[in-house]
Design an enzyme around this catalytic site. Structure first.
Site, PDB file in Angstrom:
ATOM      1  N   ASP A 201      41.423 -29.038  28.526  1.00  0.00           N
ATOM      2  CA  ASP A 201      42.460 -27.672  28.092  1.00  0.00           C
ATOM      3  C   ASP A 201      43.917 -28.189  28.370  1.00  0.00           C
ATOM      4  O   ASP A 201      44.492 -27.201  28.723  1.00  0.00           O
ATOM      5  CB  ASP A 201      41.903 -26.645  28.870  1.00  0.00           C
ATOM      6  CG  ASP A 201      40.516 -26.228  28.651  1.00  0.00           C
ATOM      7  OD1 ASP A 201      40.172 -26.460  27.246  1.00  0.00           O
ATOM      8  OD2 ASP A 201      39.935 -25.784  29.559  1.00  0.00           O
ATOM      9  N   ARG A 202      44.150 -29.612  28.424  1.00  0.00           N
ATOM     10  CA  ARG A 202      45.679 -30.003  28.508  1.00  0.00           C
ATOM     11  C   ARG A 202      46.256 -29.705  29.932  1.00  0.00           C
ATOM     12  O   ARG A 202      47.240 -29.583  30.346  1.00  0.00           O
ATOM     13  CB  ARG A 202      46.782 -29.055  27.691  1.00  0.00           C
ATOM     14  CG  ARG A 202      46.410 -29.520  26.150  1.00  0.00           C
ATOM     15  CD  ARG A 202      47.294 -29.377  25.283  1.00  0.00           C
ATOM     16  NE  ARG A 202      46.820 -29.752  23.812  1.00  0.00           N
ATOM     17  CZ  ARG A 202      47.056 -31.105  23.361  1.00  0.00           C
ATOM     18  NH1 ARG A 202      47.566 -31.988  24.126  1.00  0.00           N
ATOM     19  NH2 ARG A 202      46.620 -31.336  22.302  1.00  0.00           N
ATOM     20  N   LEU A 203      45.270 -29.301  30.875  1.00  0.00           N
ATOM     21  CA  LEU A 203      45.496 -29.161  32.242  1.00  0.00           C
ATOM     22  C   LEU A 203      45.567 -30.804  32.968  1.00  0.00           C
ATOM     23  O   LEU A 203      44.675 -30.949  33.674  1.00  0.00           O
ATOM     24  CB  LEU A 203      44.522 -28.402  33.156  1.00  0.00           C
ATOM     25  CG  LEU A 203      44.668 -26.884  32.393  1.00  0.00           C
ATOM     26  CD1 LEU A 203      43.640 -26.007  33.081  1.00  0.00           C
ATOM     27  CD2 LEU A 203      45.851 -26.150  32.582  1.00  0.00           C
ATOM     28  N   HIS A 204      46.290 -31.563  32.566  1.00  0.00           N
ATOM     29  CA  HIS A 204      46.322 -32.815  32.846  1.00  0.00           C
ATOM     30  C   HIS A 204      46.882 -32.844  34.329  1.00  0.00           C
ATOM     31  O   HIS A 204      47.713 -31.937  34.836  1.00  0.00           O
ATOM     32  CB  HIS A 204      47.348 -33.528  31.949  1.00  0.00           C
ATOM     33  CG  HIS A 204      47.128 -33.160  30.535  1.00  0.00           C
ATOM     34  ND1 HIS A 204      45.933 -33.546  29.842  1.00  0.00           N
ATOM     35  CD2 HIS A 204      47.993 -32.899  29.577  1.00  0.00           C
ATOM     36  CE1 HIS A 204      45.939 -33.103  28.632  1.00  0.00           C
ATOM     37  NE2 HIS A 204      47.485 -32.549  28.292  1.00  0.00           N
TER      38      HIS A 204
END
Ligand SMILES: Cc1cc2nc3c(=O)[nH]c(=O)nc-3n(C[C@H](O)[C@H](O)[C@H](O)COP(=O)(O)O)c2cc1C
Length: 223
Positions: A201-204
């Site tokens: 979820d693009r929670l890099h």
């Protein structure tokens, strides 16, 4: 693929609960960078595909007018001082580095959902270090380095081939070609190294390491 760093498992693929922990940088940027470079070198996708030139990095320089330029070069040395690449000392990038002796370098290991980004001061390495690397290169690559006035205009491909033939002729009776006076290595001494590991979820994850006086200040950055 699963790899480990120290005693911790490192789920390395995007979508596999990708992780990156500040503690992995407790000994500075070098061990983690070396580990990730090795992972990129050994990576094999499910279809057998590999990462081509895992030591390729996108090198950013800034010219005398302040305009940036990027190109790919190969990283040929890594130690606690920084990362080393080799090039023509009269090329466009070399002219940029003489005007602005600083650079960025980015390793984009997309199949691993990883990136490492360096920014630092740049210096020429010693002629001894350049010679040691030069000797590992094939004679063909050595001829190529002599023949190319990198970044200068070239009338035709035939002109380049003729220049290479001239070099072969000039040095034909030598066992070993000397290092061209216009060729050698540069070292980027990083003032910041940023590790990026893709997450769901693009929670890099982005962890930054700022080396200073033998230690490394570690901080986490918003993705
Ligand atoms: C995969 C790859 C690796 C490369 N490695 C190098 C290298 O190690 N050194 C180099 O001078 N150029 C290398 N090049 C060529 C550079 O990208 C670039 O064209 C050249 O250095 C001239 O850049 P400049 O005109 O900005 O100085 C490589 C290109 C590719 C695609």
């Amino acid at each position: 693929m699963r790899v480990s760093y120290g005693d911790r498992p490192v789920p390395s693929m995007l979508g596999e609960h990708a992780d990156l922990d500040e503690a992995w940088l407790k000994d500075g940027w070098l061990p983690l960078f070396a580990r990730w470079l090795l992972d990129a070198t050994e990576y094999v996708a499910s279809d057998g595909g590999r990462i081509t030139e895992p030591n390729a990095m996108v090198l950013g320089t800034v010219d005398a007018a302040g305009v940036p330029a990027t190109r790919t070069v190969l990283c040929k040395g890594v130690d606690e001082r920084g990362i080393v690449f080799f090039t023509n000392y009269e090329s466009a990038k070399a002219q940029h580095l003489s005007a602005n002796p600083a650079a960025s370098a980015t390793f984009p290991w997309i199949p691993l959902a990883r990136q490492v980004h360096f920014r630092g001061a740049v210096e020429k390495i010693s002629s001894e270090e350049t010679l040691a690397y030069w000797r590992t290169r094939s004679r063909g690559s050595q001829v190529g380095a002599w023949a190319s006035r990198q970044s200068q205009p070239l009338g035709s491909r035939d002109e380049l081939l003729a220049a290479a033939e001239d070099v072969r002729e000039r040095f034909h009776d030598l066992d070993e070609l000397p290092v061209p006076p216009f060729w050698g290595g540069y070292r980027i001494r990083p003032f910041v190294v940023e590790f990026w590991q893709g997450g769901q979820d693009r929670l890099h994850n982005r962890i930054r390491c700022e080396p200073k006086d033998g230690t490394c200040q570690v901080s986490r950055v918003q993705p």
